[in-house]
Design a protein around this motif. Sequence first.
Motif, PDB file in Angstrom:
ATOM      1  N   ALA A 302       0.829  -1.208   0.000  1.00  0.00           N
ATOM      2  CA  ALA A 302       0.000   0.000   0.000  1.00  0.00           C
ATOM      3  C   ALA A 302       0.862   1.255   0.000  1.00  0.00           C
ATOM      4  N   LYS A 303       1.919   1.253   0.798  1.00  0.00           N
ATOM      5  CA  LYS A 303       2.826   2.401   0.854  1.00  0.00           C
ATOM      6  C   LYS A 303       3.473   2.637  -0.507  1.00  0.00           C
ATOM      7  N   LYS A 304       3.916   1.567  -1.134  1.00  0.00           N
ATOM      8  CA  LYS A 304       4.576   1.672  -2.432  1.00  0.00           C
ATOM      9  C   LYS A 304       3.624   2.212  -3.496  1.00  0.00           C
ATOM     10  N   VAL A 305       2.403   1.683  -3.536  1.00  0.00           N
ATOM     11  CA  VAL A 305       1.427   2.138  -4.526  1.00  0.00           C
ATOM     12  C   VAL A 305       1.104   3.618  -4.325  1.00  0.00           C
ATOM     13  N   ALA A 342      -4.233  12.769  14.601  1.00  0.00           N
ATOM     14  CA  ALA A 342      -4.507  13.092  16.005  1.00  0.00           C
ATOM     15  C   ALA A 342      -5.117  11.922  16.761  1.00  0.00           C
ATOM     16  N   GLU A 343      -5.898  11.098  16.072  1.00  0.00           N
ATOM     17  CA  GLU A 343      -6.566   9.979  16.738  1.00  0.00           C
ATOM     18  C   GLU A 343      -5.694   8.730  16.815  1.00  0.00           C
ATOM     19  N   GLY A 344      -4.458   8.816  16.321  1.00  0.00           N
ATOM     20  CA  GLY A 344      -3.502   7.740  16.551  1.00  0.00           C
ATOM     21  C   GLY A 344      -3.255   6.773  15.417  1.00  0.00           C
ATOM     22  N   ALA A 345      -3.816   7.028  14.246  1.00  0.00           N
ATOM     23  CA  ALA A 345      -3.511   6.158  13.112  1.00  0.00           C
ATOM     24  C   ALA A 345      -2.073   6.409  12.652  1.00  0.00           C
ATOM     25  N   THR A 346      -1.448   5.403  12.097  1.00  0.00           N
ATOM     26  CA  THR A 346      -0.080   5.531  11.583  1.00  0.00           C
ATOM     27  C   THR A 346      -0.120   6.053  10.152  1.00  0.00           C
ATOM     28  N   LEU A 347       0.511   7.200   9.916  1.00  0.00           N
ATOM     29  CA  LEU A 347       0.556   7.767   8.575  1.00  0.00           C
ATOM     30  C   LEU A 347       1.616   7.032   7.772  1.00  0.00           C
ATOM     31  N   LEU A 348       1.157   6.237   6.831  1.00  0.00           N
ATOM     32  CA  LEU A 348       2.051   5.377   6.060  1.00  0.00           C
ATOM     33  C   LEU A 348       2.585   6.077   4.811  1.00  0.00           C
ATOM     34  N   ALA A 349       1.761   6.925   4.217  1.00  0.00           N
ATOM     35  CA  ALA A 349       2.148   7.641   3.006  1.00  0.00           C
ATOM     36  C   ALA A 349       1.270   8.881   2.873  1.00  0.00           C
ATOM     37  N   GLY A 350       1.794   9.879   2.174  1.00  0.00           N
ATOM     38  CA  GLY A 350       1.014  11.095   1.961  1.00  0.00           C
ATOM     39  C   GLY A 350       0.957  11.959   3.199  1.00  0.00           C
ATOM     40  N   GLY A 351      -0.219  12.482   3.462  1.00  0.00           N
ATOM     41  CA  GLY A 351      -0.398  13.347   4.615  1.00  0.00           C
ATOM     42  C   GLY A 351      -0.975  14.694   4.219  1.00  0.00           C
ATOM     43  N   TYR A 362      -6.554  22.246  -6.222  1.00  0.00           N
ATOM     44  CA  TYR A 362      -7.040  21.506  -5.046  1.00  0.00           C
ATOM     45  C   TYR A 362      -6.537  20.065  -5.062  1.00  0.00           C
ATOM     46  N   TYR A 363      -5.224  19.937  -5.073  1.00  0.00           N
ATOM     47  CA  TYR A 363      -4.590  18.620  -5.150  1.00  0.00           C
ATOM     48  C   TYR A 363      -4.336  18.066  -3.753  1.00  0.00           C
ATOM     49  N   VAL A 364      -4.605  16.776  -3.591  1.00  0.00           N
ATOM     50  CA  VAL A 364      -4.414  16.092  -2.309  1.00  0.00           C
ATOM     51  C   VAL A 364      -3.358  15.010  -2.477  1.00  0.00           C
ATOM     52  N   ARG A 365      -2.495  14.889  -1.517  1.00  0.00           N
ATOM     53  CA  ARG A 365      -1.466  13.846  -1.555  1.00  0.00           C
ATOM     54  C   ARG A 365      -2.126  12.473  -1.360  1.00  0.00           C
ATOM     55  N   PRO A 366      -1.841  11.492  -2.219  1.00  0.00           N
ATOM     56  CA  PRO A 366      -2.378  10.137  -2.002  1.00  0.00           C
ATOM     57  C   PRO A 366      -1.926   9.626  -0.635  1.00  0.00           C
ATOM     58  N   THR A 367      -2.897   9.358   0.227  1.00  0.00           N
ATOM     59  CA  THR A 367      -2.615   9.129   1.642  1.00  0.00           C
ATOM     60  C   THR A 367      -3.083   7.757   2.093  1.00  0.00           C
ATOM     61  N   GLY A 385     -11.937  11.606  -0.892  1.00  0.00           N
ATOM     62  CA  GLY A 385     -10.640  12.023  -1.385  1.00  0.00           C
ATOM     63  C   GLY A 385      -9.720  10.818  -1.398  1.00  0.00           C
ATOM     64  N   PRO A 386      -8.490  10.969  -1.888  1.00  0.00           N
ATOM     65  CA  PRO A 386      -7.568   9.837  -2.016  1.00  0.00           C
ATOM     66  C   PRO A 386      -6.928   9.452  -0.682  1.00  0.00           C
ATOM     67  N   VAL A 387      -7.745   8.961   0.220  1.00  0.00           N
ATOM     68  CA  VAL A 387      -7.297   8.606   1.561  1.00  0.00           C
ATOM     69  C   VAL A 387      -7.800   7.208   1.894  1.00  0.00           C
ATOM     70  N   LEU A 388      -6.874   6.291   2.150  1.00  0.00           N
ATOM     71  CA  LEU A 388      -7.198   4.898   2.463  1.00  0.00           C
ATOM     72  C   LEU A 388      -6.852   4.603   3.914  1.00  0.00           C
ATOM     73  N   SER A 389      -7.754   3.934   4.617  1.00  0.00           N
ATOM     74  CA  SER A 389      -7.544   3.537   6.011  1.00  0.00           C
ATOM     75  C   SER A 389      -7.439   2.017   6.093  1.00  0.00           C
ATOM     76  N   ILE A 390      -6.383   1.517   6.734  1.00  0.00           N
ATOM     77  CA  ILE A 390      -6.127   0.075   6.803  1.00  0.00           C
ATOM     78  C   ILE A 390      -6.075  -0.380   8.259  1.00  0.00           C
ATOM     79  N   MET A 391      -6.688  -1.511   8.540  1.00  0.00           N
ATOM     80  CA  MET A 391      -6.600  -2.125   9.868  1.00  0.00           C
ATOM     81  C   MET A 391      -6.485  -3.631   9.734  1.00  0.00           C
TER      82      MET A 391
END
Length: 479
Positions: A302-305, A342-351, A362-367, A385-391
């Motif tokens: 996921a980080k690589k993609v 702020a809620e404690g998720a690990t930011l793996l890519a983007g931000g 209005y460009y967003v970093r793939p996160t 937006g281009p934001v993926l959450s993984i658990m």
Amino acid sequence: MIEKRQFYINGEWVAPLAPRDHDVIDPSTEEACAIISLGTSADVDVAVKAAKDALPAWRATPPAERIAYVERLLEVYKARQQEMAEAISLEMGAPIDLAFAAQAGAGISHITNCLTAAKSFEWLHPLGDGTPGAMIGYQPIGVVGLITPWNWPMNQVTLKVAPALVAGCTMVLKPSEEAPLSSMLFAEFVHEAGIPAGVFNLVNGDGMGVGTALSGHVDIEMISFTGSTRAGRAISKNAAETLKRVALELGGKGANLVFADADDAAVERGVKHMFNNSGQSCNAPSRMLVERAIYPQALEIAKKVAEETKVGNPREHGKHIGPVINKSQYDKIQGLIEKGIAEGATLLAGGPGLPEGVNRGYYVRPTVFADCTPDMSIMNEEIFGPVLSIMPFDTEEEAVKVANDTEYGLTNYAQTQDPERLRRMAMQLQAGMIELNGQSRGAGSPFGGIKASGRAREGGRWGIEEFCDVIAISGYAAE
């Protein structure tokens, strides 16, 4: 500057009754690219009257002739697909290759699938064996109001207009004021196809003005709306007074369950699907649930993609993603990214912030966020937006429970090579659409959800039925 201040009413382009200019913003530059007019309830009244006057003749037109009109519409659309792609790319920022193949292409697919369904649709058929003289008929519901979004404009316009035309309804379309140019071009297609005056009408406007006037109009028998769940609730309340049918296709928070035996491309496929159209899809797989045995590998992929996903100018060719629609949406996405941190998720890519080398648009970093928990805001709110959450998850039961524990129910996904598990996922995941192992829905399948995702069914035979009243007939004299 493009100037498109007129509305399409009763087969003509007409000036608004009370001019009210509105800038259409190119999200790649943050500058106005076009000017339209926002209509009023008075403009809606004129358009609805045109549709009401055209209804008797259109509903009396034999289905085969209505189908022939839609076939001509499809021919015009195909011939002008590049124009449509350019309009969509300009107004909402879809990269031109995506705009041509997927955005404009979706309109061709939906009209084609509607025509296939229409040609085998039984407008009058026996109820069944043992019930002589008992028949089921389908009649057009009447004048319909169509309210469509900015994120997949032609996807939604064609999913509504084509079946409404086939069913024998007349209509007033209000496209999103954020992305109206594609719908105004579509009105040109309708005109060129020779569809009779008054059958299709278009009035630009915002939700509070034209949207409210349509959903509460006494002469409109049905509202078909695609957009946010918040707006869907407001439309339902306003429509209740006139007891009209309301078909809602709303938001989503899709779960993508990736089991340890999933194929090698499953994670990469899921991340790319999430980032497609800059994450601005209601059916995006925004929550990735990964079996713990393969969780570390999944995070690496996921980080690589995400890091390899390019962000760029929508007018340039390539597989990059473009901007999101406007500043309001950009700010919402940034706020949720900050909240995820702020809620404690690990930011793996983007931000947060603009991508490197970008200073406007209005460009967003793939996160990608890892180590998410079900209670986090980014696991519950539709970010769009281009934001993926993984658990991670440990058991199938846990994964299904987390997937279903949401107010939404549009599309869920599962990746596994176990046939028995696939069959369980198909029936245990709660959504209107279940996609397994990356297999897209079949042509003519219904699109729609459950719960807060609305319960419309658009596409194929089900899309035609949405615009019909079902009539039970007894004592019918068979030929």
